[in-house]
Structure formats: structure tokens, C-alpha cells
Motif scaffolding. Structure first.
Motif, mmCIF file in Angstrom:
data_model
loop_
_atom_site.group_PDB
_atom_site.id
_atom_site.type_symbol
_atom_site.label_atom_id
_atom_site.label_comp_id
_atom_site.label_asym_id
_atom_site.label_seq_id
_atom_site.Cartn_x
_atom_site.Cartn_y
_atom_site.Cartn_z
ATOM 1 N N SER A 74 -4.884 -5.953 -4.433
ATOM 2 C CA SER A 74 -5.291 -6.874 -3.373
ATOM 3 C C SER A 74 -6.030 -6.092 -2.291
ATOM 4 N N PRO A 75 -7.367 -6.036 -2.357
ATOM 5 C CA PRO A 75 -8.128 -5.351 -1.307
ATOM 6 C C PRO A 75 -7.876 -5.922 0.083
ATOM 7 N N GLN A 76 -7.589 -7.239 0.164
ATOM 8 C CA GLN A 76 -7.317 -7.853 1.465
ATOM 9 C C GLN A 76 -6.047 -7.266 2.082
ATOM 10 N N GLU A 77 -5.017 -7.077 1.259
ATOM 11 C CA GLU A 77 -3.770 -6.528 1.760
ATOM 12 C C GLU A 77 -3.967 -5.104 2.269
ATOM 13 N N LEU A 78 -4.734 -4.310 1.542
ATOM 14 C CA LEU A 78 -5.012 -2.952 1.978
ATOM 15 C C LEU A 78 -5.833 -2.965 3.261
ATOM 16 N N ALA A 79 -6.768 -3.904 3.390
ATOM 17 C CA ALA A 79 -7.589 -3.995 4.603
ATOM 18 C C ALA A 79 -6.729 -4.344 5.818
ATOM 19 N N VAL A 80 -5.738 -5.220 5.632
ATOM 20 C CA VAL A 80 -4.829 -5.569 6.736
ATOM 21 C C VAL A 80 -4.053 -4.331 7.177
ATOM 22 N N ALA A 81 -3.552 -3.562 6.210
ATOM 23 C CA ALA A 81 -2.814 -2.345 6.542
ATOM 24 C C ALA A 81 -3.703 -1.373 7.322
ATOM 25 N N ALA A 82 -4.965 -1.249 6.919
ATOM 26 C CA ALA A 82 -5.880 -0.339 7.607
ATOM 27 C C ALA A 82 -6.138 -0.802 9.037
ATOM 28 N N GLU A 83 -6.274 -2.099 9.240
ATOM 29 C CA GLU A 83 -6.501 -2.631 10.588
ATOM 30 C C GLU A 83 -5.282 -2.410 11.477
ATOM 31 N N LEU A 84 -4.088 -2.645 10.919
ATOM 32 C CA LEU A 84 -2.871 -2.421 11.693
ATOM 33 C C LEU A 84 -2.735 -0.951 12.078
ATOM 34 N N TYR A 85 -3.055 -0.062 11.130
ATOM 35 C CA TYR A 85 -2.975 1.368 11.412
ATOM 36 C C TYR A 85 -3.970 1.747 12.510
ATOM 37 N N ALA A 86 -5.185 1.197 12.433
ATOM 38 C CA ALA A 86 -6.197 1.482 13.451
ATOM 39 C C ALA A 86 -5.770 0.967 14.823
ATOM 40 N N ALA A 87 -4.948 -0.094 14.834
ATOM 41 C CA ALA A 87 -4.460 -0.649 16.101
ATOM 42 C C ALA A 87 -3.284 0.126 16.667
ATOM 43 N N GLY A 88 -2.798 1.130 15.923
ATOM 44 C CA GLY A 88 -1.733 1.971 16.436
ATOM 45 C C GLY A 88 -0.382 1.791 15.788
ATOM 46 N N VAL A 89 -0.299 0.987 14.722
ATOM 47 C CA VAL A 89 0.981 0.771 14.047
ATOM 48 C C VAL A 89 1.215 1.897 13.043
ATOM 49 N N PRO A 90 2.350 2.594 13.097
ATOM 50 C CA PRO A 90 2.606 3.680 12.132
ATOM 51 C C PRO A 90 2.696 3.153 10.701
ATOM 52 N N LEU A 91 2.340 3.991 9.745
ATOM 53 C CA LEU A 91 2.377 3.585 8.342
ATOM 54 C C LEU A 91 3.791 3.208 7.908
ATOM 55 N N SER A 92 4.797 3.923 8.413
ATOM 56 C CA SER A 92 6.184 3.595 8.046
ATOM 57 C C SER A 92 6.555 2.194 8.514
ATOM 58 N N ALA A 93 6.080 1.808 9.701
ATOM 59 C CA ALA A 93 6.366 0.463 10.220
ATOM 60 C C ALA A 93 5.633 -0.596 9.406
ATOM 61 N N ILE A 94 4.412 -0.283 8.964
ATOM 62 C CA ILE A 94 3.651 -1.238 8.145
ATOM 63 C C ILE A 94 4.368 -1.470 6.816
ATOM 64 N N SER A 95 4.859 -0.405 6.192
ATOM 65 C CA SER A 95 5.566 -0.527 4.923
ATOM 66 C C SER A 95 6.852 -1.333 5.091
ATOM 67 N N ALA A 96 7.596 -1.055 6.159
ATOM 68 C CA ALA A 96 8.842 -1.787 6.402
ATOM 69 C C ALA A 96 8.560 -3.268 6.646
ATOM 70 N N HIS A 97 7.497 -3.545 7.383
ATOM 71 C CA HIS A 97 7.134 -4.940 7.642
ATOM 72 C C HIS A 97 6.741 -5.648 6.342
ATOM 73 N N LEU A 98 6.005 -4.954 5.479
ATOM 74 C CA LEU A 98 5.601 -5.547 4.205
ATOM 75 C C LEU A 98 6.815 -5.860 3.340
ATOM 76 N N ARG A 99 7.788 -4.958 3.308
ATOM 77 C CA ARG A 99 9.002 -5.211 2.526
ATOM 78 C C ARG A 99 9.716 -6.468 3.029
ATOM 79 N N GLU A 100 9.842 -6.585 4.338
ATOM 80 C CA GLU A 100 10.514 -7.752 4.913
ATOM 81 C C GLU A 100 9.717 -9.020 4.646
ATOM 82 N N LEU A 101 8.404 -8.948 4.860
ATOM 83 C CA LEU A 101 7.547 -10.113 4.644
ATOM 84 C C LEU A 101 7.564 -10.539 3.188
#
Length: 303
Positions: free
Chosen positions: A136-163
Motif C-alpha cells: 500500500s503506497p498510500q499507507e507508506l506515504a502517510v507514515a512518511a508525512e507523519l514522520y516529517a511532521a515530527g512523529v517518531p517511527l516507534s509511535a507511528i508503528s504503535a499507532h498502526l498496530r492499534e488502528l
């Protein structure tokens, strides 16, 4: 059997196991040799396709027995293909390790990469250590945008698991709902007849976008409601902080001061009065938020 194994990609041991389970037709006997033909090769490919879609050997045998009995398997396989097909419009893409590193900070992060593979955001390409499949390129693009906004990768992964857990619950409920009200009439035969399977496949094709459309609409409604409420709460908190940063003298009745003196002593009178006042202000703010929530529910019901 060795020739059949070579042509099909299955092992001799696997073919013998299928034969013992009755999944393959009996080979033709020529003298002392068992001869396998195109029918056996086609059957092995059908079995492999069904296994890839998650079917057990027991359920595959039931399907193949129905086909051999003349009930037809074309509609069933069409239904299997329809359900197993893509449920989104996007197509998978590929990305190199260098491109990944560039999109996520420029430095290699093996732990984050391993977690992305575990979550299925990335898939390894056999024989290529520096290239990955992106389902899913869209999912990867969302992760990249969140990271660029200052969200740590560990937080993005944890959020994805919960979501993901919450979304899987929604998907299961939608499947239960459509099974009860739409597909129940096709479940009387095991497997379904050719006509029923074809009708069910057509319905899947028509209903496929409804789950996503419903979730999109409800998510938009909920985001509007909660984002507005969230903004109001923070704005009101800022107002309270501005008020709290200033000091003013307020005359209080002597009886009130005496009562506070009796409770907390002379050294804590000012702190007690300030705390009691702040608690009252926050209680009224909560009452206001509750009223806003009730009004929002009424508007949603009217809409």
C-alpha cells in the motif's frame, strides 16, 4: 510421478499425500507404470491456488468432490477470486533501501525496517536485500508525512498496530452484517451451486466499495465533531492560563475568610481560595463541553 512433480512444482511427497487424501484422480495404469496427464497437472494447480487463498485441504476436497460430482466449480472459483482480489484501487509498488532511508530521516534504521516488514507495510523481495515491495503506497506515504511532521517511527508503528485492530473489528462486523442480511441465502449448499456462487460473486463485486465508503463518511463526521471539540477545549484552557497568570485583589466577606482560616490555617488562605475558584471555573467549563456534546448529537440525529 516424478515428471508430474517437475511440471507442477510440487514434490513427489506432496503428490503422494494428495493422492492418499483423494484429491487427485487415479492415474492411468500402463503395464507396471502409473501415467499422469494434463488433468492431474491442472488439479495440482487448482489445489495450489486454493491453498494460497487460505483454504484447508479438507475444504478443498469438498470443493473438488462437488466438481467431480457434476455440480461445477467454475462459479465457486469465481467467487474465491472475487473475494481474494484487491479491495483497494491502489497498486503495489517497489522501493529501494536508499529511497526508504531518504524518506525517513536519511539514516538507516534497521529496527524500524524490521517492524515495518513485520506489520506488512513492506515485504522483502526474494534475492534482493536492497529492495522491498510496498503493498500500500498510500499507507507508506502517510507514515512518511507523519514522520516529517515530527512523529517518531516507534509511535507511528504503535499507532498502526492499534488502528489495525480497530479496523479489523469494523471489517468483521461489516462481514457479519452482510452475511446475515445478504449472503445467508447462498450458504445453504456446501459448496454453493454454480448459479449461487456466480450470483454471490456478483454481489461481492457490487458491495466491495460500500465498506470503505461507509467508513470514509463516518470517519469524516467523527473527525469534524472531535476536532472541533478538541480545539474548543484547548482554546478554553489557554484562556484559563491567561487569567491565572494575572493577580487581582477581590474583597471577600469576613465570615468566608474566617471559615477558610478554620479549615486550612492563616498561611494557606490565599492558596485555598484560588484552588476553590479554579475548580469551580473548570467545573463550569466541563458543563459547557457537555452541553456542546449534547448539541452535537442532536445535530447529527437531525442530519
Amino acid at each position: 510421478m516424478e515428471d508430474l512433480a517437475h511440471a507442477s512444482g510440487a514434490t513427489v511427497r506432496t503428490i503422494r499425500a494428495y493422492q492418499d487424501r483423494g484429491l487427485l484422480p487415479t492415474p492411468e495404469r500402463r503395464g507396471r507404470a502409473n501415467v499422469y496427464g494434463d488433468t492431474h497437472l491442472a488439479r495440482l494447480r487448482q489445489i495450489a491456488g486454493l491453498l494460497e487463498r487460505g483454504y484447508t485441504l479438507a475444504s478443498i476436497k469438498e470443493l473438488l468432490d462437488a466438481w467431480d460430482a457434476g455440480r461445477g466449480l467454475g462459479g465457486v472459483l469465481g467467487l474465491v477470486t472475487e473475494v481474494h482480489g484487491p479491495w483497494a484501487d491502489e497498486r503495489a509498488a517497489r522501493i529501494t533501501r536508499a529511497e526508504l532511508d531518504e524518506r525517513f530521516g536519511g539514516s538507516p534504521d534497521d529496527a524500524a525496517l524490521a517492524e515495518a516488514v513485520e506489520l506488512g507495510v513492506l515485504e522483502r523481495v526474494p534475492g534482493r536485500d536492497d529492495e522491498f515491495l510496498v503493498p500500500s503506497p498510500q499507507e507508506l506515504a502517510v507514515a512518511a508525512e507523519l514522520y516529517a511532521a515530527g512523529v517518531p517511527l516507534s509511535a507511528i508503528s504503535a499507532h498502526l498496530r492499534e488502528l489495525r485492530g480497530q479496523v479489523e473489528h469494523i471489517a468483521a462486523r461489516f462481514l457479519e452484517f452482510t452475511t446475515e442480511h445478504v449472503f445467508a441465502r447462498y450458504l445453504g449448499h456446501h459448496p454453493p451451486t454454480e448459479a449461487d456462487a456466480a450470483d454471490a460473486a456478483s454481489l461481492v463485486r457490487r458491495l466491495r466499495p460500500l465498506a470503505r465508503q461507509t467508513v470514509d463518511a463516518e470517519l469524516a463526521r467523527a473527525m469534524r465533531l472531535f476536532a472541533t471539540r478538541h480545539l474548543q477545549r484547548h482554546l478554553m484552557s489557554e484562556d484559563l492560563e491567561r487569567v491565572g497568570s494575572e493577580t487581582r485583589q477581590v474583597a471577600l466577606p469576613a465570615g468566608t475568610i474566617d471559615a477558610v482560616l478554620g479549615l486550612v490555617g492563616e498561611g494557606s488562605v490565599a492558596a485555598f481560595i484560588a484552588a476553590a475558584t479554579e475548580r469551580e471555573v473548570r467545573a463550569r467549563m466541563l458543563d459547557g463541553l457537555t452541553a456542546t456534546h449534547a448539541q452535537g448529537k442532536q445535530l447529527d440525529q437531525m442530519g
